[in-house]
Design a protein around this motif. Sequence first.
Motif, PDB file in Angstrom:
ATOM      1  N   GLU A  76      36.554  41.365  46.597  1.00  0.00           N
ATOM      2  CA  GLU A  76      37.010  42.415  47.626  1.00  0.00           C
ATOM      3  C   GLU A  76      35.367  43.459  47.319  1.00  0.00           C
ATOM      4  O   GLU A  76      34.383  43.905  48.560  1.00  0.00           O
ATOM      5  CB  GLU A  76      37.610  43.784  47.295  1.00  0.00           C
ATOM      6  CG  GLU A  76      38.946  42.320  46.946  1.00  0.00           C
ATOM      7  CD  GLU A  76      38.937  42.565  48.680  1.00  0.00           C
ATOM      8  OE1 GLU A  76      38.809  42.531  49.900  1.00  0.00           O
ATOM      9  OE2 GLU A  76      40.215  41.280  49.224  1.00  0.00           O
ATOM     10  N   ALA A  77      34.970  44.214  46.692  1.00  0.00           N
ATOM     11  CA  ALA A  77      33.111  45.155  46.957  1.00  0.00           C
ATOM     12  C   ALA A  77      32.320  43.546  47.048  1.00  0.00           C
ATOM     13  O   ALA A  77      31.133  44.604  48.288  1.00  0.00           O
ATOM     14  CB  ALA A  77      33.250  45.527  46.058  1.00  0.00           C
ATOM     15  N   LEU A  78      31.806  42.840  46.786  1.00  0.00           N
ATOM     16  CA  LEU A  78      30.741  41.883  47.409  1.00  0.00           C
ATOM     17  C   LEU A  78      30.800  41.054  48.794  1.00  0.00           C
ATOM     18  O   LEU A  78      29.869  41.672  50.167  1.00  0.00           O
ATOM     19  CB  LEU A  78      30.522  40.687  46.620  1.00  0.00           C
ATOM     20  CG  LEU A  78      30.181  41.056  44.393  1.00  0.00           C
ATOM     21  CD1 LEU A  78      30.752  39.512  44.483  1.00  0.00           C
ATOM     22  CD2 LEU A  78      28.744  41.403  44.919  1.00  0.00           C
ATOM     23  N   ALA A  79      32.075  40.989  49.195  1.00  0.00           N
ATOM     24  CA  ALA A  79      32.126  40.589  50.312  1.00  0.00           C
ATOM     25  C   ALA A  79      32.486  42.189  51.569  1.00  0.00           C
ATOM     26  O   ALA A  79      31.511  41.747  52.379  1.00  0.00           O
ATOM     27  CB  ALA A  79      33.835  39.972  50.453  1.00  0.00           C
ATOM     28  N   LYS A  80      32.685  43.478  51.374  1.00  0.00           N
ATOM     29  CA  LYS A  80      32.281  44.046  52.245  1.00  0.00           C
ATOM     30  C   LYS A  80      30.709  44.124  51.848  1.00  0.00           C
ATOM     31  O   LYS A  80      30.431  44.398  53.506  1.00  0.00           O
ATOM     32  CB  LYS A  80      32.700  44.731  51.853  1.00  0.00           C
ATOM     33  CG  LYS A  80      33.332  46.817  52.258  1.00  0.00           C
ATOM     34  CD  LYS A  80      33.453  47.764  51.987  1.00  0.00           C
ATOM     35  CE  LYS A  80      32.879  49.118  52.944  1.00  0.00           C
ATOM     36  NZ  LYS A  80      34.288  50.101  52.159  1.00  0.00           N
ATOM     37  N   ASP A  81      30.459  44.800  50.624  1.00  0.00           N
ATOM     38  CA  ASP A  81      28.337  44.893  51.188  1.00  0.00           C
ATOM     39  C   ASP A  81      27.801  43.676  52.044  1.00  0.00           C
ATOM     40  O   ASP A  81      26.899  43.575  52.673  1.00  0.00           O
ATOM     41  CB  ASP A  81      28.221  44.893  49.790  1.00  0.00           C
ATOM     42  CG  ASP A  81      28.751  45.898  48.974  1.00  0.00           C
ATOM     43  OD1 ASP A  81      28.804  46.770  49.620  1.00  0.00           O
ATOM     44  OD2 ASP A  81      28.776  46.310  47.843  1.00  0.00           O
ATOM     45  N   PRO A  91      36.258  38.214  52.633  1.00  0.00           N
ATOM     46  CA  PRO A  91      36.849  37.701  51.438  1.00  0.00           C
ATOM     47  C   PRO A  91      37.487  36.427  50.720  1.00  0.00           C
ATOM     48  O   PRO A  91      37.299  35.864  49.759  1.00  0.00           O
ATOM     49  CB  PRO A  91      38.260  38.913  50.939  1.00  0.00           C
ATOM     50  CG  PRO A  91      37.507  40.014  51.758  1.00  0.00           C
ATOM     51  CD  PRO A  91      37.322  39.413  53.192  1.00  0.00           C
ATOM     52  N   GLU A  92      37.935  36.292  51.626  1.00  0.00           N
ATOM     53  CA  GLU A  92      38.454  34.470  51.406  1.00  0.00           C
ATOM     54  C   GLU A  92      37.073  33.542  51.709  1.00  0.00           C
ATOM     55  O   GLU A  92      37.801  32.620  50.814  1.00  0.00           O
ATOM     56  CB  GLU A  92      39.470  34.266  52.532  1.00  0.00           C
ATOM     57  CG  GLU A  92      40.938  34.663  52.623  1.00  0.00           C
ATOM     58  CD  GLU A  92      41.481  35.162  51.548  1.00  0.00           C
ATOM     59  OE1 GLU A  92      41.738  34.000  51.111  1.00  0.00           O
ATOM     60  OE2 GLU A  92      42.213  36.414  51.521  1.00  0.00           O
ATOM     61  N   PHE A 149      30.549  34.143  41.084  1.00  0.00           N
ATOM     62  CA  PHE A 149      31.139  34.128  42.803  1.00  0.00           C
ATOM     63  C   PHE A 149      30.120  33.151  43.392  1.00  0.00           C
ATOM     64  O   PHE A 149      28.988  33.309  43.679  1.00  0.00           O
ATOM     65  CB  PHE A 149      31.493  36.211  42.878  1.00  0.00           C
ATOM     66  CG  PHE A 149      31.953  36.653  42.537  1.00  0.00           C
ATOM     67  CD1 PHE A 149      33.750  36.391  43.176  1.00  0.00           C
ATOM     68  CD2 PHE A 149      31.852  37.142  41.295  1.00  0.00           C
ATOM     69  CE1 PHE A 149      34.090  37.094  41.627  1.00  0.00           C
ATOM     70  CE2 PHE A 149      32.435  37.850  40.368  1.00  0.00           C
ATOM     71  CZ  PHE A 149      33.888  38.234  40.646  1.00  0.00           C
ATOM     72  N   THR A 150      30.551  32.578  44.612  1.00  0.00           N
ATOM     73  CA  THR A 150      30.003  31.897  45.140  1.00  0.00           C
ATOM     74  C   THR A 150      29.574  32.477  46.583  1.00  0.00           C
ATOM     75  O   THR A 150      31.308  32.188  47.173  1.00  0.00           O
ATOM     76  CB  THR A 150      29.703  29.651  44.990  1.00  0.00           C
ATOM     77  OG1 THR A 150      30.670  30.019  43.613  1.00  0.00           O
ATOM     78  CG2 THR A 150      28.444  29.600  45.975  1.00  0.00           C
ATOM     79  N   THR A 151      29.370  32.442  47.393  1.00  0.00           N
ATOM     80  CA  THR A 151      29.023  32.980  48.485  1.00  0.00           C
ATOM     81  C   THR A 151      29.102  32.111  50.239  1.00  0.00           C
ATOM     82  O   THR A 151      28.692  30.718  49.256  1.00  0.00           O
ATOM     83  CB  THR A 151      27.794  34.577  49.317  1.00  0.00           C
ATOM     84  OG1 THR A 151      26.695  33.422  49.212  1.00  0.00           O
ATOM     85  CG2 THR A 151      28.501  34.997  47.933  1.00  0.00           C
TER      86      THR A 151
END
Length: 375
Positions: A111-116, A121-122, A59-61
């Motif tokens: 989804e969990a990473l985007a929330k934290d 998320p997109e 996953f790349t933020t």
Amino acid sequence: MSKLGNLGARLHHGEVGYDFIKNRKIWYGISILITITAILGLAVRGLNMGIEFQGGAVFTTPKHMSASVAQAEDFAHGASGQESIVQKLGDGSLRIQIAGIETGKSDQIKEALAKDLKVNPEHINADLVGPSWGEQIANKAWQGLAIFMILVVIYLAIAFEWRMALAALVALIHDLTITTGVYALVGFEVTPGTVIGLLTILGYSLYDTVVVFDSLKEQTKDITRQTRWTYSEIANRSINGTLIRSINTTVVALLPVAGLLFIGGGVLGAGMLNDISLSLFVGLAAGAYSSIFIATPLVADLKELEPQMKALKKRVLAKRAQAAAQGEPLEAEPAGVTAGDDPEDSENAAPAVVGPRNQPASRGRGRGRPSGKRR
């Protein structure tokens, strides 16, 4: 001429040199110690295989994330329930790698990473790798390595001889073991980039070894026709003659690789650069060492087991003992003379003439008449 160039010329002509073959047991001992350490590292710690080989997700933020690496690791562990590898890239984004998860679970983790991390998320990019694909890549890598080794042995056995092929194979295995052992001890991730680096260093190590072998083959033509030098002594000459060349090529190759490893990987935090540059850096150094201290001394040991080489060594030592008993000085090896030259021809040869060639000597000299202007 520079001091290094002058030293290289003197080494090439045999005027100076270091006895690598005589001290070969020291080099063998050092290599055995390093190899045992590498094997213990592999047995105890094992290799940190990347997701390309065991499957998982990356996953790349987005750029310029405020979260730290430690926070991202905690978030990834809470979302997936597994350990993760987090790297902060040069643009401020985070690269979160989680191995061994099912591809169907990736959306939930995303989804969990985007929330934290408090992002959309997109805006998080997810790359998924299935475990079956990773296993296929690993099998292809092993097949490619085996084919490479077989072709190397066949080529060297045809171009040189089977003893040189065996020595080169031992040197290649030596380089591979040390490099993989360093990966296990350091904990760097093994990726397809690592495999590319390993194949690259094998080619470089083989090139350095072939250079020494080619010189050795040339200097040992008709070696049994002379009684000045043993095979081991000529092998030592071959190492010294190509020593400066090996040092120069190794240093020139290591400098850009060191830049990739310490600047590109350490400062910029680029993961793929670490994978390739570490294997190149360790492998290039190990390859230069093995071609000088392992491959050629091993060839000398194998050749000295032949009856012809044993008989030659006895003749050489007997001639030297006879010369020492008669009080005759041992003849120094002339520069540029190879083992194929006939020693009797060299001993009976006329002294070299210094000056322009094809210049006829004056006929009026040597008849008792003094030289100079006639009065």
